[in-house]
Structure formats: C-alpha cells, structure tokens
Design a protein around this motif. Structure first.
Motif, PDB file in Angstrom:
ATOM      1  N   ALA A 134       0.842  -1.205   0.000  1.00 25.89           N
ATOM      2  CA  ALA A 134       0.000   0.000   0.000  1.00 25.89           C
ATOM      3  C   ALA A 134       0.873   1.250   0.000  1.00 25.89           C
ATOM      4  CB  ALA A 134      -0.937   0.010   1.205  1.00 25.89           C
ATOM      5  N   LEU A 135       1.952   1.246   0.761  1.00 24.42           N
ATOM      6  CA  LEU A 135       2.865   2.401   0.786  1.00 24.42           C
ATOM      7  C   LEU A 135       3.510   2.617  -0.581  1.00 24.42           C
ATOM      8  CD1 LEU A 135       4.672   1.896   4.220  1.00 24.42           C
ATOM      9  CD2 LEU A 135       3.026   3.668   3.619  1.00 24.42           C
ATOM     10  N   ARG A 147       2.361   1.633  -3.494  1.00 20.72           N
ATOM     11  CA  ARG A 147       1.346   2.048  -4.461  1.00 20.72           C
ATOM     12  C   ARG A 147       0.986   3.516  -4.255  1.00 20.72           C
ATOM     13  NH1 ARG A 147      -3.632   2.491  -6.523  1.00 20.72           N
ATOM     14  NH2 ARG A 147      -4.067   1.280  -8.400  1.00 20.72           N
ATOM     15  N   ASP A 148       0.901   3.940  -2.995  1.00 17.06           N
ATOM     16  CA  ASP A 148       0.625   5.355  -2.717  1.00 17.06           C
ATOM     17  C   ASP A 148       1.709   6.257  -3.310  1.00 17.06           C
ATOM     18  OD1 ASP A 148      -1.710   4.704  -1.368  1.00 17.06           O
ATOM     19  OD2 ASP A 148      -0.837   4.967   0.629  1.00 17.06           O
ATOM     20  N   VAL A 151       1.124   6.434  -7.045  1.00 16.42           N
ATOM     21  CA  VAL A 151      -0.034   7.288  -7.333  1.00 16.42           C
ATOM     22  C   VAL A 151       0.373   8.756  -7.226  1.00 16.42           C
ATOM     23  CG1 VAL A 151      -2.291   8.028  -6.463  1.00 16.42           C
ATOM     24  CG2 VAL A 151      -1.790   5.595  -6.697  1.00 16.42           C
ATOM     25  N   GLN A 152       1.118   9.095  -6.186  1.00 19.37           N
ATOM     26  CA  GLN A 152       1.569  10.481  -6.018  1.00 19.37           C
ATOM     27  C   GLN A 152       2.425  10.906  -7.205  1.00 19.37           C
ATOM     28  OE1 GLN A 152       3.663  11.361  -2.374  1.00 19.37           O
ATOM     29  NE2 GLN A 152       4.337  13.341  -3.115  1.00 19.37           N
ATOM     30  N   PHE A 180      -6.654  -2.185  -3.385  1.00 11.33           N
ATOM     31  CA  PHE A 180      -6.195  -0.865  -2.965  1.00 11.33           C
ATOM     32  C   PHE A 180      -7.051   0.269  -3.529  1.00 11.33           C
ATOM     33  CE2 PHE A 180      -2.199  -3.397  -2.723  1.00 11.33           C
ATOM     34  CZ  PHE A 180      -2.021  -3.298  -1.358  1.00 11.33           C
ATOM     35  N   HIS A 181      -8.008  -0.050  -4.380  1.00 13.18           N
ATOM     36  CA  HIS A 181      -8.852   0.969  -4.996  1.00 13.18           C
ATOM     37  C   HIS A 181     -10.035   1.330  -4.120  1.00 13.18           C
ATOM     38  CE1 HIS A 181      -7.452  -0.072  -9.315  1.00 13.18           C
ATOM     39  NE2 HIS A 181      -6.586  -0.516  -8.441  1.00 13.18           N
ATOM     40  N   LYS A 185     -10.620   2.528  -1.198  1.00 11.97           N
ATOM     41  CA  LYS A 185     -10.399   3.370  -0.032  1.00 11.97           C
ATOM     42  C   LYS A 185     -11.496   4.426   0.041  1.00 11.97           C
ATOM     43  CE  LYS A 185      -5.390   2.950   0.024  1.00 11.97           C
ATOM     44  NZ  LYS A 185      -4.140   3.683  -0.088  1.00 11.97           N
ATOM     45  N   THR A 224     -11.093  10.980   0.707  1.00 13.60           N
ATOM     46  CA  THR A 224     -10.365  11.745   1.725  1.00 13.60           C
ATOM     47  C   THR A 224     -10.979  13.125   1.935  1.00 13.60           C
ATOM     48  OG1 THR A 224      -8.827  12.510   0.045  1.00 13.60           O
ATOM     49  CG2 THR A 224      -8.193  10.545   1.301  1.00 13.60           C
TER      50      THR A 224
END
Length: 78
Positions: free
Chosen positions: A20-21, A23-24, A27-28, A64-65, A67, A70
């Motif tokens: 997850a880290l 992939r984040d 994405v960034q 992971f999609h 979520k 935010t």
C-alpha cells in the motif's frame, strides 16, 4: 491472514501494508509527473504490478482501490 507457499507462510497482512505504501508513492508520482512522461508511465507499471500482487494474495485486483474518499462530498446547491 497467512498463506502457505513453497518456503513457508506468507504474511499477507504485513505484505499488503507495505505494498500500500509503494502504491501510494506511485499514485503520487503519477499525479505530479507530466502526463505521458517516462516517470508517469513507470508509475503506472508499478501500480499495475502491485495490483497484480494484491489479486494473487487476496483474490481482489482492486484491493487498494476501495479506499474511502479523503474529502467530504460536495453539497448540491440547487
């Protein structure tokens, strides 16, 4: 959750946290890089590879999609 492999047990929960880290980060990078640049394309490859691993580990390619958003949804002012 743990799965059995040829070597022993796969600690799925721990692996998914680390993926997850990664992939984040991809994405960034894809949000910040110029669309179509090498960095943008490579970040997409990383996300695809992580999604492939998530599917193998969980049976859900979109693990992971899913979520929650935010930011709060916009209010209709009509």
């Amino acid at each position: 959750m743990a799965r059995r492999s040829g070597r022993g047990h796969i600690k799925t929960d721990q692996i998914l946290e680390k993926l997850a880290l990664g992939r984040d980060g991809a994405v960034q990078l894809s949000r910040e890089a110029k669309i179509g640049s090498m960095e943008y394309r490579l970040a997409g490859y990383v996300m695809d590879a992580i999604d492939d691993l998530a599917e193998k580990l969980t049976g859900d390619r979109c693990h992971f999609h899913n979520k929650p958003a935010t930011t709060a949804p916009r209010e209709d002012r009509g």
